[in-house]
Design an enzyme around this catalytic site. Structure first.
Site, PDB file in Angstrom:
ATOM      1  N   ASP A  20       0.801  -1.224   0.000  1.00 49.47           N
ATOM      2  CA  ASP A  20       0.000   0.000   0.000  1.00 49.47           C
ATOM      3  C   ASP A  20       0.833   1.273   0.000  1.00 49.47           C
ATOM      4  OD1 ASP A  20      -2.245  -1.637   0.122  1.00 49.47           O
ATOM      5  OD2 ASP A  20      -2.245  -1.636   2.306  1.00 49.47           O
ATOM      6  N   LYS A  23       1.889   2.259  -5.000  1.00 48.64           N
ATOM      7  CA  LYS A  23       2.437   1.736  -6.257  1.00 48.64           C
ATOM      8  C   LYS A  23       1.485   2.025  -7.419  1.00 48.64           C
ATOM      9  CE  LYS A  23       2.465  -2.345  -4.354  1.00 48.64           C
ATOM     10  NZ  LYS A  23       2.147  -1.998  -2.965  1.00 48.64           N
ATOM     11  N   GLY A  47      -4.378  -4.370  -3.855  1.00 47.17           N
ATOM     12  CA  GLY A  47      -5.410  -3.355  -4.055  1.00 47.17           C
ATOM     13  C   GLY A  47      -4.693  -2.079  -4.441  1.00 47.17           C
ATOM     14  N   HIS A  48      -4.687  -1.764  -5.728  1.00 46.90           N
ATOM     15  CA  HIS A  48      -3.949  -0.600  -6.218  1.00 46.90           C
ATOM     16  C   HIS A  48      -4.951   0.473  -6.644  1.00 46.90           C
ATOM     17  CE1 HIS A  48      -0.355  -3.456  -7.261  1.00 46.90           C
ATOM     18  NE2 HIS A  48      -0.649  -3.421  -5.980  1.00 46.90           N
ATOM     19  N   GLN A 230       2.124  -5.917  -3.165  1.00 39.71           N
ATOM     20  CA  GLN A 230       2.614  -6.043  -1.779  1.00 39.71           C
ATOM     21  C   GLN A 230       3.926  -5.257  -1.611  1.00 39.71           C
ATOM     22  OE1 GLN A 230       1.569  -9.432  -3.309  1.00 39.71           O
ATOM     23  NE2 GLN A 230      -0.381  -8.549  -2.771  1.00 39.71           N
ATOM     24  N   THR A 245       3.073 -12.455   2.879  1.00 41.88           N
ATOM     25  CA  THR A 245       2.191 -13.065   1.892  1.00 41.88           C
ATOM     26  C   THR A 245       2.873 -14.327   1.370  1.00 41.88           C
ATOM     27  OG1 THR A 245       0.782 -12.645  -0.024  1.00 41.88           O
ATOM     28  CG2 THR A 245       3.022 -11.712  -0.104  1.00 41.88           C
ATOM     29  N   THR A 308      -9.655  -4.861   1.709  1.00 40.77           N
ATOM     30  CA  THR A 308     -10.534  -5.360   2.775  1.00 40.77           C
ATOM     31  C   THR A 308     -11.198  -4.233   3.579  1.00 40.77           C
ATOM     32  OG1 THR A 308      -8.634  -5.465   4.265  1.00 40.77           O
ATOM     33  CG2 THR A 308      -9.200  -7.487   3.087  1.00 40.77           C
ATOM     34  N   ARG A 310      -9.959  -2.670   5.926  1.00 38.46           N
ATOM     35  CA  ARG A 310      -9.477  -2.649   7.310  1.00 38.46           C
ATOM     36  C   ARG A 310      -8.665  -1.382   7.579  1.00 38.46           C
ATOM     37  NH1 ARG A 310      -6.207  -8.208   7.678  1.00 38.46           N
ATOM     38  NH2 ARG A 310      -5.828  -7.690   5.499  1.00 38.46           N
ATOM     39  N   ASP A 340       2.521  14.759   1.580  1.00 35.90           N
ATOM     40  CA  ASP A 340       1.505  15.725   2.037  1.00 35.90           C
ATOM     41  C   ASP A 340       0.909  15.327   3.387  1.00 35.90           C
ATOM     42  OD1 ASP A 340       0.576  13.593   0.221  1.00 35.90           O
ATOM     43  OD2 ASP A 340      -1.435  14.307   0.728  1.00 35.90           O
ATOM     44  N   SER A 420       5.537  12.301  -4.316  1.00 36.30           N
ATOM     45  CA  SER A 420       4.105  12.397  -4.568  1.00 36.30           C
ATOM     46  C   SER A 420       3.448  13.162  -3.413  1.00 36.30           C
ATOM     47  CB  SER A 420       3.531  10.990  -4.686  1.00 36.30           C
ATOM     48  OG  SER A 420       2.127  11.031  -4.705  1.00 36.30           O
TER      49      SER A 420
HETATM   50  P1  GDP Z   1      -0.732   0.384  -3.524  1.00 38.20           P
HETATM   51  O1  GDP Z   1      -1.345  -0.890  -3.067  1.00 38.20           O
HETATM   52  O2  GDP Z   1       0.728   0.448  -3.261  1.00 38.20           O
HETATM   53  O3  GDP Z   1      -1.078   0.724  -4.936  1.00 38.20           O
HETATM   54  O4  GDP Z   1      -1.385   1.522  -2.613  1.00 38.20           O
HETATM   55  P2  GDP Z   1      -2.955   1.673  -2.254  1.00 38.20           P
HETATM   56  O5  GDP Z   1      -3.663   2.128  -3.477  1.00 38.20           O
HETATM   57  O6  GDP Z   1      -3.444   0.471  -1.575  1.00 38.20           O
HETATM   58  O7  GDP Z   1      -2.893   2.799  -1.153  1.00 38.20           O
HETATM   59  C1  GDP Z   1      -2.361   4.077  -1.400  1.00 38.20           C
HETATM   60  C2  GDP Z   1      -3.470   5.125  -1.206  1.00 38.20           C
HETATM   61  O8  GDP Z   1      -2.892   6.406  -1.110  1.00 38.20           O
HETATM   62  C3  GDP Z   1      -4.455   5.206  -2.350  1.00 38.20           C
HETATM   63  O9  GDP Z   1      -5.714   5.522  -1.850  1.00 38.20           O
HETATM   64  C4  GDP Z   1      -3.911   6.342  -3.219  1.00 38.20           C
HETATM   65  O10 GDP Z   1      -4.919   6.995  -3.957  1.00 38.20           O
HETATM   66  C5  GDP Z   1      -3.357   7.250  -2.159  1.00 38.20           C
HETATM   67  N1  GDP Z   1      -2.180   8.020  -2.545  1.00 38.20           N
HETATM   68  C6  GDP Z   1      -1.164   7.675  -3.382  1.00 38.20           C
HETATM   69  N2  GDP Z   1      -0.204   8.625  -3.397  1.00 38.20           N
HETATM   70  C7  GDP Z   1      -0.620   9.590  -2.549  1.00 38.20           C
HETATM   71  C8  GDP Z   1      -0.051  10.820  -2.103  1.00 38.20           C
HETATM   72  O11 GDP Z   1       1.060  11.212  -2.475  1.00 38.20           O
HETATM   73  N3  GDP Z   1      -0.770  11.547  -1.195  1.00 38.20           N
HETATM   74  C9  GDP Z   1      -1.982  11.138  -0.734  1.00 38.20           C
HETATM   75  N4  GDP Z   1      -2.605  11.924   0.146  1.00 38.20           N
HETATM   76  N5  GDP Z   1      -2.541   9.990  -1.131  1.00 38.20           N
HETATM   77  C10 GDP Z   1      -1.869   9.229  -2.020  1.00 38.20           C
HETATM   78  P1  IMO Z   2      -0.845  -4.131  -2.244  1.00 37.37           P
HETATM   79  O1  IMO Z   2      -0.412  -4.697  -3.581  1.00 37.37           O
HETATM   80  C1  IMO Z   2      -0.954  -4.514   2.078  1.00 37.37           C
HETATM   81  C2  IMO Z   2      -0.988  -8.572   3.732  1.00 37.37           C
HETATM   82  C3  IMO Z   2      -2.239  -8.988   4.459  1.00 37.37           C
HETATM   83  C4  IMO Z   2      -1.648  -9.950   5.479  1.00 37.37           C
HETATM   84  C5  IMO Z   2      -0.534 -10.642   4.694  1.00 37.37           C
HETATM   85  C6  IMO Z   2      -0.930 -11.987   4.100  1.00 37.37           C
HETATM   86  O2  IMO Z   2      -2.124  -3.400  -2.292  1.00 37.37           O
HETATM   87  O3  IMO Z   2       0.262  -3.373  -1.628  1.00 37.37           O
HETATM   88  P2  IMO Z   2      -2.452 -12.689   2.041  1.00 37.37           P
HETATM   89  O4  IMO Z   2      -3.898 -12.465   1.770  1.00 37.37           O
HETATM   90  O5  IMO Z   2      -1.543 -12.169   0.991  1.00 37.37           O
HETATM   91  O6  IMO Z   2      -2.146 -14.124   2.371  1.00 37.37           O
HETATM   92  O7  IMO Z   2      -2.155 -11.872   3.399  1.00 37.37           O
HETATM   93  O8  IMO Z   2      -0.191  -9.754   3.645  1.00 37.37           O
HETATM   94  N1  IMO Z   2      -1.197  -8.079   2.342  1.00 37.37           N
HETATM   95  C7  IMO Z   2      -1.140  -6.791   2.001  1.00 37.37           C
HETATM   96  N2  IMO Z   2      -0.985  -5.685   2.753  1.00 37.37           N
HETATM   97  N3  IMO Z   2      -1.045  -4.409   0.740  1.00 37.37           N
HETATM   98  C8  IMO Z   2      -1.171  -5.511  -0.030  1.00 37.37           C
HETATM   99  O9  IMO Z   2      -1.142  -5.453  -1.380  1.00 37.37           O
HETATM  100  C9  IMO Z   2      -1.266  -6.779   0.596  1.00 37.37           C
HETATM  101  N4  IMO Z   2      -1.423  -8.038   0.158  1.00 37.37           N
HETATM  102  C10 IMO Z   2      -1.370  -8.826   1.240  1.00 37.37           C
HETATM  103  O10 IMO Z   2      -2.873  -7.904   5.065  1.00 37.37           O
HETATM  104  O11 IMO Z   2      -1.045  -9.228   6.521  1.00 37.37           O
HETATM  105 MG    MG Z   3      -2.843  -1.571  -1.812  1.00 41.31          MG
END
Ligand code: GDP
Ligand code: IMO
Ligand code: MG
Length: 443
Positions: A20, A23, A47-48, A230, A245, A308, A310, A340, A420
């Site tokens: 998270d 990416k 979850g991207h 991840q 994972t 999820t 969470r 930010d 960013s």
């Molecule tokens: P990923 O799994 O690595 O793609 O990250 P996620 O999408 O799960 O979580 C990142 C969250 O932060 C998303 O809701 C993005 O829209 C948001 N986000 C990404 N870059 C920035 C940033 O520079 N500032 C803020 N405030 N939010 C951001």
């Molecule tokens: P992105 O690509 C954050 C975490 C789960 C749990 C552990 C194992 O969005 O960054 P799993 O279902 O893979 O067996 O769970 O890994 N986890 C993540 N945490 N971002 C993810 O993906 C994740 N994918 C799995 O919360 O702790």
């Molecule tokens: Mg994510």
């Protein structure tokens, strides 16, 4: 005759923490100019999130590149794929006018079926201690079946006869495990076949030899983007095992997960790191901020899981993790996200080392028992009050933000290429002078 790649014009975008990191946003920013975007590991545990103007897209299976028409999107052999989720995701995007015809799926990727999800959820529920806090998507059981050499690959899944005979053989054991170990009612063969036959038919046209395709595009010198899921500390070998994972998430996984050579295929490796840290699920996390300051990070950063929902655990930047991650991935630059979110704090603690049994250590300990006991050794940096989300150039950031970024570089030995300051594409600053930023500019 081994195939030779002429020039390498490719970049990997990988999570440096516990996932998270943002990416999705960075891949989207870079995809504007990419020809191919490939995923190589994980499944719909990812979850991207991508924000495009008023629209938000949440990708679980599909590479973020799918949002840009004409970009070839690959799901590599190293992935595990849940056909129910993938077909839904495709339908959802098609409804929103996204062209999904450029998707190609490796017939070697493994399939997640309903019993994988059921085992994942039942096993977590049955644990009294050491819950991992998985996403419940069946990732672990699907990878376990692959390693056990009793899994199902996409190529066999889309061939109905082969799927039937595989299921005939596999289901009794899966049901025994579910019923006898977990008291779950199990699944009927016909029920699974009925659900999956149309899904297999829908996905069949997307199957292609992604390894060969990728090599052909690499040979042409095209712009290739490798989209990680991840993060390094969730890597099954190098992360905080067993709170990880079930796939390798680091750069080495690109080669096995796509079937390409490590020689001359990946040009640059961008490590994506938040300006702080978050973690979903259980496991050691020395810089977790359990006070109301942690809640403030969560609210400011809207730190709730994309997959999820969470609430994410939140804390301060951990340079021990970042340095380690940079080493095992070979990062050629940082993409720092969510700077930010760090506004409005009087001081910003940054951990340069851990303290374990009275000694300072600069690398993560191997043993989980030790990791739980590590305490962060903080240095406090001055905070800033300005809202920096409108900054588009480095000069527009306050001096305290500059010092903060400088400390991130100094503590990790890796230059920052990109900063960013918000979820939108435009809220991205390329750092002048950083060689990776120059590469990105010319990408
Ligand atoms: P990923 O799994 O690595 O793609 O990250 P996620 O999408 O799960 O979580 C990142 C969250 O932060 C998303 O809701 C993005 O829209 C948001 N986000 C990404 N870059 C920035 C940033 O520079 N500032 C803020 N405030 N939010 C951001
Ligand atoms: P992105 O690509 C954050 C975490 C789960 C749990 C552990 C194992 O969005 O960054 P799993 O279902 O893979 O067996 O769970 O890994 N986890 C993540 N945490 N971002 C993810 O993906 C994740 N994918 C799995 O919360 O702790
Ligand atoms: Mg994510």
């Amino acid at each position: 005759m081994p195939m030779k790649v002429k020039s390498v014009n490719s970049i990997a975008v990988l999570g440096a923490q516990w996932g998270d990191e943002g990416k999705g946003k960075i891949v989207d920013y870079l995809t504007r100019r990419a020809d191919v975007v490939a995923r190589f590991q994980g499944g719909n545990n990812a979850g991207h999130t991508v924000v495009v103007g008023a629209e938000t897209f949440k990708m679980h299976h599909l590479p973020v590149g799918i949002l840009h028409s004409g970009v070839l999107c690959l799901l590599g052999n190293g992935m595990v794929i849940d056909p129910e989720v993938l077909v839904n995701e495709l339908a959802g995007l098609e409804e929103r006018g996204v062209d999904t015809s450029c998707l190609r799926i490796s017939p070697r990727a493994h399939v997640i079926l309903p019993f994988h999800r059921a085992v994942d959820i039942s096993e977590e529920a049955s644990k009294t201690g050491m819950k991992i806090g998985t996403t419940g998507r069946g990732i672990g059981p699907a990878y376990a079946d692959k390693a056990y050499r009793r899994g199902l690959r996409m190529g066999d899944y889309v061939n109905h006869e082969r799927f039937c005979s595989w299921l005939e053989e596999a289901l009794p054991l899966q049901n025994r495990i579910l019923r006898e170990v977990f008291g779950h009612p199990g699944f009927e063969k016909e029920e699974i076949l009925q659900l999956h036959r149309p899904l297999g038919e829908k996905l069949a046209p997307y199957l292609a030899d992604t390894s060969l395709l990728l090599m052909e595009h690499l040979q042409k010198g095209e712009r290739i983007l490798f989209e990680g899921a991840q993060g390094a500390l969730l890597d099954i070998d190098h992360g905080t095992y067993p709170f990880v994972t079930s796939s390798n998430t680091i750069s080495g996984s690109i080669f096995t997960g796509l079937g390409i050579s490590p020689l001359n295929t990946v040009g640059e490796i961008l490590g994506v790191t938040k300006a702080y840290t978050t973690r979903v699920g259980e496991g050691p996390y020395p810089t977790e901020e359990k006070s109301t300051l942690g809640d403030r990070i969560r609210e400011r950063g809207r730190e709730y899981g994309t997959t999820t929902g969470r609430p994410r655990r939140c804390g301060w930047f951990d340079a021990v993790v970042a340095r380690y991650s940079a080493r095992i991935n070979g990062f050629t630059g940082w993409g720092v996200t969510k700077l930010d979110v760090m506004g409005g704090f009087k001081t910003l603690p940054v951990a340069g080392a851990y303290r374990l049994d009275g000694r300072e250590i600069s690398d993560p300990p191997v043993a989980l028992e030790d990791y739980w006991r590590c305490e962060p050794v903080y240095q406090e940096l001055p905070g800033w009050d300005e809202d920096i989300s409108a900054a588009r150039r480095m000069e527009q950031l306050p001096p305290e933000a500059h010092s903060y970024l400088q400390a991130m570089e100094d503590l990790t030995g890796v230059k920052i290429a990109l900063v960013s300051v918000g979820p939108e594409r435009e809220q991205t600053i390329l750092v002048p002078g950083a060689s990776l930023a120059t590469f990105i500019n010319n990408f």
